[in-house]
Design a protein around this motif. Structure first.
Motif, PDB file in Angstrom:
ATOM      1  N   GLN A 104       0.824  -1.222   0.000  1.00 21.76           N
ATOM      2  CA  GLN A 104       0.000   0.000   0.000  1.00 21.76           C
ATOM      3  C   GLN A 104       0.853   1.266   0.000  1.00 21.76           C
ATOM      4  O   GLN A 104       0.364   2.337  -0.367  1.00 21.76           O
ATOM      5  CB  GLN A 104      -0.961  -0.005   1.190  1.00 21.76           C
ATOM      6  CG  GLN A 104      -1.975  -1.141   1.114  1.00 21.76           C
ATOM      7  CD  GLN A 104      -2.988  -1.097   2.234  1.00 21.76           C
ATOM      8  OE1 GLN A 104      -2.718  -0.565   3.304  1.00 21.76           O
ATOM      9  NE2 GLN A 104      -4.151  -1.679   1.996  1.00 21.76           N
ATOM     10  N   ALA A 150       1.061   3.697  -3.011  1.00 24.88           N
ATOM     11  CA  ALA A 150       0.128   4.808  -3.261  1.00 24.88           C
ATOM     12  C   ALA A 150       0.765   6.142  -2.858  1.00 24.88           C
ATOM     13  O   ALA A 150       0.530   7.167  -3.497  1.00 24.88           O
ATOM     14  CB  ALA A 150      -1.175   4.579  -2.498  1.00 24.88           C
ATOM     15  N   TRP A 181      -5.728   7.814  -1.465  1.00 27.08           N
ATOM     16  CA  TRP A 181      -6.588   7.039  -2.377  1.00 27.08           C
ATOM     17  C   TRP A 181      -7.684   7.931  -2.970  1.00 27.08           C
ATOM     18  O   TRP A 181      -7.983   7.863  -4.151  1.00 27.08           O
ATOM     19  CB  TRP A 181      -7.211   5.847  -1.648  1.00 27.08           C
ATOM     20  CG  TRP A 181      -6.271   4.698  -1.412  1.00 27.08           C
ATOM     21  CD1 TRP A 181      -5.196   4.367  -2.177  1.00 27.08           C
ATOM     22  CD2 TRP A 181      -6.318   3.739  -0.347  1.00 27.08           C
ATOM     23  NE1 TRP A 181      -4.569   3.248  -1.648  1.00 27.08           N
ATOM     24  CE2 TRP A 181      -5.239   2.841  -0.533  1.00 27.08           C
ATOM     25  CE3 TRP A 181      -7.162   3.528   0.748  1.00 27.08           C
ATOM     26  CZ2 TRP A 181      -4.988   1.768   0.324  1.00 27.08           C
ATOM     27  CZ3 TRP A 181      -6.915   2.461   1.590  1.00 27.08           C
ATOM     28  CH2 TRP A 181      -5.844   1.593   1.384  1.00 27.08           C
TER      29      TRP A 181
END
Ligand SMILES: Nc1ncnc2c1ncn2[C@@H]1O[C@H](COP(=O)(O)OP(=O)(O)O)[C@@H](O)[C@H]1O
Ligand SMILES: [Mg+2]
Length: 303
Positions: free
Chosen positions: A146, A149, A274
């Motif tokens: 993650q 990102a 996000w």
């Protein structure tokens, strides 16, 4: 059967593939109902999947969950539920991943943790976390994936001209890597543990649904709790719940408070990053969720 919210989320997330899946949804629903010999009921509130109660041929109450087969997250949800084996989460009764279908144990009465006042709601999360965190199956990715990102955001906005406070993103990117490198253990994580993904049940007081299925530091798990429920609501009295929730997690789980603060910060910034992925240069941006407020609060508490 397709609500505006489902159409909006599915096409925004999975584009053409999502649109094709929506088109075929009525057909998929009747196909899978015949195959598994079940009668589907009226769907729940839909966001990214088609989720409906269903009754099996022998009368067993279940839940049918349909999603975009190749691009969606059911391929991680299924092995995570299998590894939980009903401890702290609903059981996976059947899966047909090529069709994008899962059949789940129905949590009854199914009241969501969001409908329970604090501190009982946070205690429900603790109860679930205590049993969920088992050894992770090798197919499930490390939470470190993650961090990409953050890298993508910083590559897109290297000059602090992006929509988010630049220091939030650079700090979170470095901190996430430090936290992963210093994890005291690596376990199977739910990955999206918030108040709508914990339901009141009968064989156990609370059961989780909707795991994303990740591997990493158990303390990662508290992150999404801090800006939920209703993450779009920026009422300061909700952000003010964060310190007592963190203290409760530290006391009831025995994790170091500073790691909980750090993961809370990282996960809040990640949530904003996000969201910012769909931001187009020139468009106005105002913080769209409480995650921003929680990140700002926690930044001041980082060592
Ligand atoms: N096993 C279950 N038992 C009872 N209700 C469920 C179950 N699974 C899902 N639901 C209901 O459906 C809603 C959406 O399901 P969820 O798996 O969280 O979908 P999404 O991935 O789209 O968030 C939940 O918030 C809950 O109200
Ligand atoms: Mg959910």
């Amino acid at each position: 059967m397709i609500t505006a919210a489902l159409r909006q989320n599915v096409t925004a997330t999975w584009g053409e593939e999502g649109a094709r899946w929506l088109e075929r949804l009525p057909e998929t629903l009747s196909e899978i109902s015949a195959l598994w010999d079940l009668v589907p009921g009226e769907p729940f509130d839909l966001s990214y999947h088609y989720v409906a109660p269903a009754t099996l041929a022998d009368g067993t109450p279940a839940v049918l969950k349909l999603g975009v087969p190749s691009a969606g997250s059911l391929a991680e949800e299924a092995p995570a539920l299998t590894a939980f084996a009903g401890r702290g989460a609903v059981r996976l009764l059947r899966a047909d991943l090529p069709r994008g279908a899962l059949l789940l144990e129905r949590a009854l009465p199914g009241r969501r943790a969001r409908d329970v006042p604090e501190p009982a709601a946070t205690s429900a999360a603790v109860a679930v976390m205590r049993v969920l965190h088992v050894p992770s199956p090798p197919v499930l990715p490390d939470v470190l994936v993650q961090a990409r990102a953050f890298d993508a955001y910083l590559a897109r906005f290297p000059d602090a001209d992006g929509p988010l406070p630049h220091a939030h993103v650079t700090t979170a990117a470095g901190l996430m890597r430090e936290l992963c490198a210093s994890s005291p253990s690596r376990v199977l994580l739910h990955g999206d543990l918030h108040h709508d993904n914990i339901l009141e049940a009968s064989r156990s007081p609370w059961l989780a649904i909707d795991p994303h299925g990740l591997t990493g530091d158990p303390a990662y798990e508290i992150g999404s709790w801090l800006f939920n429920p209703t993450p779009a609501n920026r009422d300061p009295s909700l952000t003010a719940l964060v310190p007592s929730r963190l203290e409760q997690f530290a006391a009831e789980l025995g994790y170091p408070l500073e790691r909980l603060v750090a993961w809370g910060f990282v996960k809040s910034v990640l949530s904003d990053v996000w969201t910012a992925e769909s931001w187009v240069r020139g468009a106005t941006w105002s913080p769209v969720s409480r995650a921003h407020d929680v990140a700002s609060l926690l930044l001041a508490q980082l060592p």
